[in-house]
Design a protein around this motif. Structure first.
Motif, PDB file in Angstrom:
ATOM      1  N   GLY A  43      -1.293  57.229  -7.060  1.00 47.03           N
ATOM      2  CA  GLY A  43      -0.989  58.028  -8.253  1.00 47.03           C
ATOM      3  C   GLY A  43       0.462  58.492  -8.200  1.00 47.03           C
ATOM      4  O   GLY A  43       1.314  57.859  -7.538  1.00 47.03           O
ATOM      5  N   THR A  44       0.734  59.622  -8.867  1.00 48.03           N
ATOM      6  CA  THR A  44       2.098  60.184  -8.889  1.00 48.03           C
ATOM      7  C   THR A  44       2.177  61.472  -8.070  1.00 48.03           C
ATOM      8  O   THR A  44       3.223  61.787  -7.497  1.00 48.03           O
ATOM      9  CB  THR A  44       2.536  60.403 -10.354  1.00 48.03           C
ATOM     10  OG1 THR A  44       2.493  59.134 -11.012  1.00 48.03           O
ATOM     11  CG2 THR A  44       3.931  60.975 -10.467  1.00 48.03           C
ATOM     12  N   TYR A  45       1.068  62.215  -7.959  1.00 47.57           N
ATOM     13  CA  TYR A  45       1.060  63.436  -7.140  1.00 47.57           C
ATOM     14  C   TYR A  45       1.550  63.134  -5.714  1.00 47.57           C
ATOM     15  O   TYR A  45       2.338  63.896  -5.163  1.00 47.57           O
ATOM     16  CB  TYR A  45      -0.370  64.000  -7.002  1.00 47.57           C
ATOM     17  CG  TYR A  45      -0.907  64.828  -8.128  1.00 47.57           C
ATOM     18  CD1 TYR A  45      -0.188  65.062  -9.290  1.00 47.57           C
ATOM     19  CD2 TYR A  45      -2.179  65.402  -8.013  1.00 47.57           C
ATOM     20  CE1 TYR A  45      -0.728  65.840 -10.308  1.00 47.57           C
ATOM     21  CE2 TYR A  45      -2.720  66.182  -9.025  1.00 47.57           C
ATOM     22  CZ  TYR A  45      -1.995  66.394 -10.170  1.00 47.57           C
ATOM     23  OH  TYR A  45      -2.536  67.167 -11.166  1.00 47.57           O
ATOM     24  N   GLU A 122       1.436  65.188 -17.253  1.00 48.12           N
ATOM     25  CA  GLU A 122       0.635  64.048 -16.799  1.00 48.12           C
ATOM     26  C   GLU A 122      -0.015  63.418 -18.020  1.00 48.12           C
ATOM     27  O   GLU A 122      -0.713  64.100 -18.776  1.00 48.12           O
ATOM     28  CB  GLU A 122      -0.469  64.521 -15.860  1.00 48.12           C
ATOM     29  CG  GLU A 122       0.042  65.118 -14.575  1.00 48.12           C
ATOM     30  CD  GLU A 122      -1.117  65.363 -13.632  1.00 48.12           C
ATOM     31  OE1 GLU A 122      -1.620  64.405 -13.012  1.00 48.12           O
ATOM     32  OE2 GLU A 122      -1.540  66.522 -13.517  1.00 48.12           O
ATOM     33  N   THR A 154      -8.904  63.561 -13.376  1.00 50.70           N
ATOM     34  CA  THR A 154      -9.036  62.450 -14.320  1.00 50.70           C
ATOM     35  C   THR A 154     -10.474  62.298 -14.803  1.00 50.70           C
ATOM     36  O   THR A 154     -10.718  62.093 -15.994  1.00 50.70           O
ATOM     37  CB  THR A 154      -8.593  61.137 -13.648  1.00 50.70           C
ATOM     38  OG1 THR A 154      -7.219  61.259 -13.249  1.00 50.70           O
ATOM     39  CG2 THR A 154      -8.743  59.954 -14.583  1.00 50.70           C
ATOM     40  N   SER A 198      -2.045  60.918 -15.092  1.00 49.85           N
ATOM     41  CA  SER A 198      -0.997  60.913 -14.063  1.00 49.85           C
ATOM     42  C   SER A 198       0.372  60.796 -14.718  1.00 49.85           C
ATOM     43  O   SER A 198       0.505  60.205 -15.794  1.00 49.85           O
ATOM     44  CB  SER A 198      -1.247  59.719 -13.128  1.00 49.85           C
ATOM     45  OG  SER A 198      -0.368  59.741 -12.035  1.00 49.85           O
ATOM     46  N   ALA A 202       2.723  55.607 -13.053  1.00 49.89           N
ATOM     47  CA  ALA A 202       1.778  55.776 -11.951  1.00 49.89           C
ATOM     48  C   ALA A 202       1.739  54.476 -11.144  1.00 49.89           C
ATOM     49  O   ALA A 202       1.662  53.385 -11.721  1.00 49.89           O
ATOM     50  CB  ALA A 202       0.396  56.102 -12.502  1.00 49.89           C
TER      51      ALA A 202
END
Ligand code: GLU
Length: 326
Positions: A43-45, A122, A154, A198, A202
């Protein structure tokens, strides 16, 4: 879901424990440690968490590490339970957890949650396999759709969106896997669609698009999307620009803020040091260079949309000094 999370947390704890021991010998004042619970590595986190942790750490005084998790719901549970000191959490989930409303109705409120900063929007990605011939959310009927894994934010967004478009649990073949697994299954043609809330780009989706896996992203627009942004004020209309993912045009969708949240039990001095370091020139340079979403993390919007969870006193001190709060 929770088992890789736990094992990663244990590993992180061991490293930090070692640092604590080493630092304790050299410094009279206790060094500060802070774990950031993030999300799936695709993901991006997670990449943003690693970037921030690397930029703001100044061991032995301040040691910050990013750990993978299942996402927002896992993260608020871990912060409230004390197994991590902080985490990235969607605005909707943070608010519901703090106030025991929404999907957290009937559970004890997580009153110890405190905000450090708003980070970036997000976007809800609804990724489809082109060959599956799905042109709209309504076409998902009867299709194999991954809603992400339990513990993710999500999953809750996916359910809310399907419901807004009139689709219940029985209308689709629901599959519950991380974006990492969903990308593998999509490439194999085993699923038709997956959701991921996200920051774009992503990793899981960017990799699929670059590999020429034949994907598209569906718009989430029209009356159901408008109802969604009315019912859930944390959602706002959003657009993923053309070319964000190879061969995917501009996509209109909805987005929710990613917030960095901690616990009231983390000392104010630690959170002050973390907040000051987050908005330092060094971190600015790391964010601008390290990830396309890094540029969206700006001091000017650090306090946007944080009404749902009170600021941590350490963060508040920094924002007052910086003139962002009066
Ligand atoms: N917002 C997602 C969640 O809470 C995680 C997104 C990401 O890892 O970038 O499930």
């Amino acid at each position: 879901m929770s088992s890789p999370f736990r094992s990663k947390l244990v590993a992180a704890g061991a490293v930090l424990g070692g640092l604590a021991l080493a630092a304790g010998l050299a410094f009279a004042q206790a060094p500060a440690f802070l774990r950031i619970a993030t999300g799936s590595t695709t993901g991006t986190y997670y990449p943003i968490g690693r970037l921030i942790a690397g930029a703001i750490s100044s061991p032995p005084e301040l040691a910050v590490t990013a750990v993978a998790s299942s996402g927002s719901v896992d993260n608020v549970n871990a912060i409230a339970g004390g197994s991590v000191e902080s985490g990235f959490v969607q605005a909707d989930i943070a608010y519901w957890a703090y106030s025991a409303t929404g999907v957290f109705q009937g559970r004890p409120p997580m009153e110890e949650l405190r905000s450090i900063a708003n980070l970036y929007p997000e976007s809800v990605h609804l990724v489809v396999r082109k060959a599956a011939n799905v042109q709209s959310v309504a076409d998902l009927k009867g299709k194999r759709v991954s809603l992400d894994e339990p513990g993710s934010g999500t999953l809750l967004n996916a359910k809310a969106i399907l419901a807004a478009f009139g689709l219940g649990d029985r209308d689709i073949v629901g599959i519950y896997m991380s974006s990492e697994q969903a990308a593998v299954e999509m490439r194999a043609g085993a699923i038709d669609a997956f959701f991921l809330t996200s920051g774009f780009p992503a990793t899981a989706i960017a990799d699929l698009a670059s590999a020429g896996a034949g994907i598209d992203i569906l718009p989430i627009t029209g009356a159901p999307a408008e109802k969604l942004t009315r019912d859930f004020p944390f959602f706002a209309a959003d657009e993923i620009p053309a070319g964000t993912y190879r061969d995917v045009g501009a996509v209109r969708t909805v987005a929710v803020g990613a917030h960095w949240v901690t616990s009231s039990k983390v000392p104010a001095d630690t959170v002050y040091a973390v907040t000051r370091a987050l908005w330092s020139d060094k971190t600015r340079a790391a964010l601008d260079a390290g990830h396309a979403k890094g540029k969206a993390i700006q001091k000017a919007t650090a306090l946007s949309g944080l009404q749902g969870v009170p600021l941590h006193p350490g963060a508040e001190r920094f924002y007052r000094e910086a003139g962002l709060l009066k």
